[in-house]
Design an enzyme around this catalytic site. Structure first.
Site, PDB file in Angstrom:
ATOM      1  CB  SER A 172      -0.975  -0.046   1.186  1.00 20.15           C
ATOM      2  OG  SER A 172      -2.055   0.835   0.989  1.00 20.15           O
ATOM      3  CG  ASP A 200      -4.234  -1.794   0.299  1.00 24.32           C
ATOM      4  OD1 ASP A 200      -3.321  -2.424   0.871  1.00 24.32           O
ATOM      5  OD2 ASP A 200      -4.420  -0.574   0.463  1.00 24.32           O
TER       6      ASP A 200
END
Length: 254
Positions: A37, A150
Site C-alpha cells: 500500500s 491492496d
C-alpha cells in the site's frame, strides 16, 4: 544489512519517508525493501533512487483531481489511471523491478483467491497499482490472470518477503500503532477505525518475526486521510528513527 518491511497506512505511510531519510543520514545500509500500500509507494520511489525529501515534495504537490477520478463502476468508486500516470511520470512507463537500485518486493491481495501475492520481477507499475488499490475505493487491478487489491487487506507488514535472506536483519516499519480513540462521531470515523483495527490485527505475527520493530506511537493521533499534514508525519518518522539509532546500529553488529 537491513531489510525493511514497510506497512500500509494511508497518509501515515508518509512517515516511512522520514524513516528512510534518517537511515540515509545514519548511513545504515539497506539491502532489500518489501512494501504494501503506501509503504509500497514509498519503497518503490526510494528504490528507484529518489531521495526521501524529494518524494515528500512530490506527495505535497499532488492534487486530489490527479488521484480521485470517478469510475462509475460497480467494482470501485475511483479509477486508477490518474495514479498510474503519476507512477509512470516518476518511475518510467516501462519501469521494471530489475531497473531499481535496490531489490524490492511488493505485496498485493488476490481478492478472488483470498491470498497474498508477491511481486519482485518484471513490470513495476501494475503490481504497484495493485498493492495500493484500496478495496471499494479503487477497482481491482487485473494482472497475470489475477484480480488484485491492496496488499494490506491480508498482510499489512510483509516481513515474510525478507525472512531467510542471508545476512539480512529484518526491520518492520509499522505506521498503524495501537491506540485508543477518545471518541468517534462520524460515519467516516467509524469506517477509518474499522479499517485500522482490522488491518492492525493481521500484523501481530509479523511484528514478532522482526529483528526490530519501528512503530512511532505519535502516528496514532493521525487519520489515514490527513495528507495535508505530510511534513509532520515525515518528521515523526525521521526523529523516531534517530532515537532508535543505537538499536539499529547494534543490529548490524550481530
Amino acid at each position: 544489512m537491513l531489510g525493511l518491511a514497510l506497512s500500509g497506512g494511508g497518509a501515515r505511510g508518509i512517515a516511512h519517508l522520514g524513516v528512510l531519510a534518517a537511515l540515509d543520514e545514519l548511513q545504515l545500509p539497506i539491502a532489500h525493501l518489501a512494501g504494501v500500500s503506501s509503504g509500497a509507494i514509498a519503497g518503490a520511489l526510494y528504490a528507484a533512487g529518489l531521495p526521501p525529501r524529494e518524494i515528500l515534495r512530490l506527495f505535497q504537490e499532488i492534487s486530489i483531481g490527479q488521484v480521485a477520478r470517478i469510475a462509475f463502476s460497480s467494482r470501485g468508486l475511483l479509477r486508477s489511471e490518474g495514479v498510474g500516470k503519476l507512477f509512470e511520470q516518476h518511475l518510467g512507463a516501462d519501469a521494471t523491478f530489475e531497473q531499481l537500485r535496490l531489490p524490492l518486493t511488493l505485496v498485493a491481495t488476490d481478492i478472488l483467491a483470498g491470498e497474498s501475492v508477491h511481486f519482485s520481477e518484471g513490470p513495476l507499475i501494475p503490481p504497484l497499482l495493485a498493492s495500493s488499490a484500496v478495496p471499494v475505493l479503487y477497482r481491482p487491478v487485473h494482472y497475470q490472470e489475477r484480480h488484485l487489491v491492496d496488499g494490506g487487506l491480508l498482510n499489512n507488514l510483509p516481513v515474510e518477503a525478507l525472512l531467510g535472506k542471508p545476512g539480512l536483519q529484518v526491520v518492520g516499519v509499522h505506521c498503524n500503532p495501537p491506540h485508543r480513540e477518545p471518541r468517534i462521531t462520524t460515519l467516516r470515523g467509524i469506517v477509518e477505525r474499522t479499517l485500522n483495527l482490522t488491518v492492525g490485527a493481521n500484523t501481530l505475527l509479523s511484528k514478532q518475526r522482526c529483528a526490530l520493530l519501528l512503530e512511532p506511537p505519535e502516528l496514532g493521533g493521525f487519520r489515514m486521510t490527513q495528507y495535508k499534514r505530510a511534513p509532520e508525519l515525515f518528521d515523526i518518522g525521521y526523529h523516531y528513527t534517530l532515537s532508535r539509532a543505537p538499536e539499529l546500529e547494534a543490529l548490524l553488529q550481530e
